[in-house]
Design an enzyme around this catalytic site. Structure first.
Site, PDB file in Angstrom:
ATOM      1  CB  CYS A 176      -0.942   0.007   1.203  1.00  9.79           C
ATOM      2  SG  CYS A 176      -0.078  -0.003   2.773  1.00  9.79           S
TER       3      CYS A 176
ATOM      4  CG  ASP B 185      -0.074   3.255   3.961  1.00 13.87           C
ATOM      5  OD1 ASP B 185       0.007   4.124   3.078  1.00 13.87           O
ATOM      6  OD2 ASP B 185      -1.143   2.769   4.346  1.00 13.87           O
TER       7      ASP B 185
ATOM      8  CB  CYS C 193      -4.690   3.413   5.871  1.00 16.22           C
ATOM      9  SG  CYS C 193      -4.475   2.028   6.975  1.00 16.22           S
TER      10      CYS C 193
ATOM     11  CB  CYS D 238      -3.217  -1.398   8.735  1.00 20.95           C
ATOM     12  SG  CYS D 238      -4.130  -1.528   7.194  1.00 20.95           S
TER      13      CYS D 238
HETATM   14 FE1  FES Z   1      -1.478   0.587   4.262  1.00 20.59          FE
HETATM   15 FE2  FES Z   1      -3.306   0.369   6.064  1.00 20.59          FE
HETATM   16  S1  FES Z   1      -3.600   0.345   3.950  1.00 20.59           S
HETATM   17  S2  FES Z   1      -1.209   0.481   6.357  1.00 20.59           S
END
Ligand code: FES
Length: 145
Positions: free
Chosen positions: A33, A35, A59, A103
């Site tokens: 993702c 992140d 997120c 996550c």
């Molecule tokens: Fe990437 Fe939640 S979607 S940490």
């Protein structure tokens, strides 16, 4: 879909920020993702976590789980902090939707990475932390998932 506690920690995250000259810093990414999570630990001479801060490009679930994770490790010894798994964090938040479970791994791995950094700097060993934590939580998984 999200519990009240998740919403509360998402809207009012605790311990956001950074610590200058931190005892340990850990950064972990999730390649899927994109992140990123960074955790700073301030650890005193008795190996007690005096303060902890986090910063994330993550997120909402990553923000909420990190906020809760920092609350759970604050004031604990480095050994006790090892018990703050993503499962423990999710339980403290009354659960997360299944698609968001990954996550919560960002916070756990970032704490481990920060503890590793601290242990390395101080030439100590933390039980249960035998190898360098991953810097990407999907590093050793198959492509399809
Ligand atoms: Fe990437 Fe939640 S979607 S940490």
């Amino acid at each position: 879909m999200y519990t009240e506690k998740v919403m509360d920690h998402f809207q009012h995250p605790r311990n956001v920020g950074e610590i200058e000259n931190a005892s340990g810093v850990g950064t972990v990414g999730n390649a899927r993702c994109g992140d990123i999570m960074r955790i700073y630990l301030d650890i005193d001479e008795n190996q007690i976590i005096r303060d902890v801060k986090f910063k994330t490009f993550g997120c909402g679930a990553a923000v909420a789980t990190s906020s809760m994770a920092t609350e759970l490790v604050k004031g604990k010894s480095v050994q006790e902090a090892m018990a703050v798994t993503n499962k423990a964090v999710m339980e403290a938040l009354d659960g997360l939707p299944p698609v968001k479970v990954h996550c919560s791994l960002l916070a756990e791995e970032a704490i481990h990475a920060a503890l590793w950094d601290y242990a390395e700097k101080n030439g100590i060993k933390i039980e249960g932390l035998d190898q360098k934590p991953k810097s990407d939580i999907h590093e050793d998984e198959d492509e399809e998932y």
